[in-house]
Design a protein around this motif. Structure first.
Motif, PDB file in Angstrom:
ATOM      1  N   GLU A  43       0.817  -1.208   0.000  1.00 61.18           N
ATOM      2  CA  GLU A  43       0.000   0.000   0.000  1.00 61.18           C
ATOM      3  C   GLU A  43       0.853   1.262   0.000  1.00 61.18           C
ATOM      4  O   GLU A  43       2.028   1.239   0.363  1.00 61.18           O
ATOM      5  CB  GLU A  43      -0.929   0.025   1.207  1.00 61.18           C
ATOM      6  N   THR A  45       0.306   5.429   1.187  1.00 57.28           N
ATOM      7  CA  THR A  45      -0.533   6.419   1.851  1.00 57.28           C
ATOM      8  C   THR A  45       0.177   7.758   1.789  1.00 57.28           C
ATOM      9  O   THR A  45       1.354   7.859   2.110  1.00 57.28           O
ATOM     10  CB  THR A  45      -0.777   6.038   3.328  1.00 57.28           C
ATOM     11  N   TYR A  47      -0.166  11.972   2.962  1.00 54.87           N
ATOM     12  CA  TYR A  47      -0.773  12.762   4.025  1.00 54.87           C
ATOM     13  C   TYR A  47      -0.895  14.205   3.593  1.00 54.87           C
ATOM     14  O   TYR A  47       0.056  14.785   3.070  1.00 54.87           O
ATOM     15  CB  TYR A  47       0.080  12.681   5.298  1.00 54.87           C
ATOM     16  N   GLU A  57      -5.742  11.463   4.894  1.00 56.63           N
ATOM     17  CA  GLU A  57      -4.855  10.392   4.470  1.00 56.63           C
ATOM     18  C   GLU A  57      -5.441   9.847   3.171  1.00 56.63           C
ATOM     19  O   GLU A  57      -6.624   9.527   3.104  1.00 56.63           O
ATOM     20  CB  GLU A  57      -4.783   9.277   5.513  1.00 56.63           C
ATOM     21  N   LEU A  58      -4.612   9.765   2.116  1.00 56.63           N
ATOM     22  CA  LEU A  58      -5.079   9.340   0.803  1.00 56.63           C
ATOM     23  C   LEU A  58      -4.327   8.090   0.375  1.00 56.63           C
ATOM     24  O   LEU A  58      -3.134   7.962   0.637  1.00 56.63           O
ATOM     25  CB  LEU A  58      -4.834  10.449  -0.221  1.00 56.63           C
ATOM     26  N   ASN A  59      -5.034   7.180  -0.352  1.00 51.86           N
ATOM     27  CA  ASN A  59      -4.347   5.999  -0.885  1.00 51.86           C
ATOM     28  C   ASN A  59      -3.716   6.326  -2.226  1.00 51.86           C
ATOM     29  O   ASN A  59      -3.730   7.476  -2.668  1.00 51.86           O
ATOM     30  CB  ASN A  59      -5.290   4.801  -0.968  1.00 51.86           C
ATOM     31  N   ASP A  60      -3.164   5.330  -2.902  1.00 52.55           N
ATOM     32  CA  ASP A  60      -2.411   5.562  -4.147  1.00 52.55           C
ATOM     33  C   ASP A  60      -3.240   6.113  -5.296  1.00 52.55           C
ATOM     34  O   ASP A  60      -2.701   6.677  -6.233  1.00 52.55           O
ATOM     35  CB  ASP A  60      -1.667   4.303  -4.582  1.00 52.55           C
ATOM     36  N   THR A  63      -8.052   8.216  -3.048  1.00 55.40           N
ATOM     37  CA  THR A  63      -9.250   8.000  -2.244  1.00 55.40           C
ATOM     38  C   THR A  63      -8.936   8.309  -0.782  1.00 55.40           C
ATOM     39  O   THR A  63      -7.919   7.873  -0.255  1.00 55.40           O
ATOM     40  CB  THR A  63      -9.742   6.549  -2.370  1.00 55.40           C
ATOM     41  N   VAL A  64      -9.828   9.059  -0.117  1.00 50.91           N
ATOM     42  CA  VAL A  64      -9.633   9.411   1.276  1.00 50.91           C
ATOM     43  C   VAL A  64      -9.780   8.161   2.141  1.00 50.91           C
ATOM     44  O   VAL A  64     -10.764   7.438   2.034  1.00 50.91           O
ATOM     45  CB  VAL A  64     -10.647  10.480   1.731  1.00 50.91           C
ATOM     46  N   GLU A  65      -8.774   7.920   2.995  1.00 55.64           N
ATOM     47  CA  GLU A  65      -8.808   6.760   3.888  1.00 55.64           C
ATOM     48  C   GLU A  65      -9.085   7.174   5.330  1.00 55.64           C
ATOM     49  O   GLU A  65      -9.577   6.381   6.105  1.00 55.64           O
ATOM     50  CB  GLU A  65      -7.500   5.986   3.806  1.00 55.64           C
ATOM     51  N   ALA A  66      -8.714   8.378   5.716  1.00 55.63           N
ATOM     52  CA  ALA A  66      -8.977   8.849   7.085  1.00 55.63           C
ATOM     53  C   ALA A  66      -8.964  10.358   7.115  1.00 55.63           C
ATOM     54  O   ALA A  66      -8.454  11.010   6.263  1.00 55.63           O
ATOM     55  CB  ALA A  66      -7.923   8.317   8.043  1.00 55.63           C
TER      56      ALA A  66
END
Length: 66
Positions: A43, A45, A47, A57-60, A63-66
């Motif tokens: 993964e 992440t 910031y 917090e965004l993924n690759d 998409t917002v993860e937190a």
């Protein structure tokens, strides 16, 4: 855990031999070193900071993860 620092980045090998890469940079008004991203074999992440606080917090794929 063992670690190697590469400029503004840092690679850490966990006890189970996974490699985790952290990227830091001066991103706030006080020029504090803040984490910009974390990457493992599975993964990524990134910031987004609001001065001293992590706002997102965004993924690759962004998409917002937190």
């Amino acid at each position: 855990m063992t670690g190697v620092i590469h400029g503004a980045g840092q690679e850490i090998e966990s006890p189970n031999r996974d490699l985790v890469t952290y990227t830091d940079a001066s991103v706030n008004r006080k020029s504090d070193e803040l984490r910009l991203s974390k990457e493992t074999g599975l993964e990524f992440t990134s910031y987004l900071w609001d001065d001293q606080n992590i706002a997102l917090e965004l993924n690759d794929v962004g998409t917002v993860e937190a």
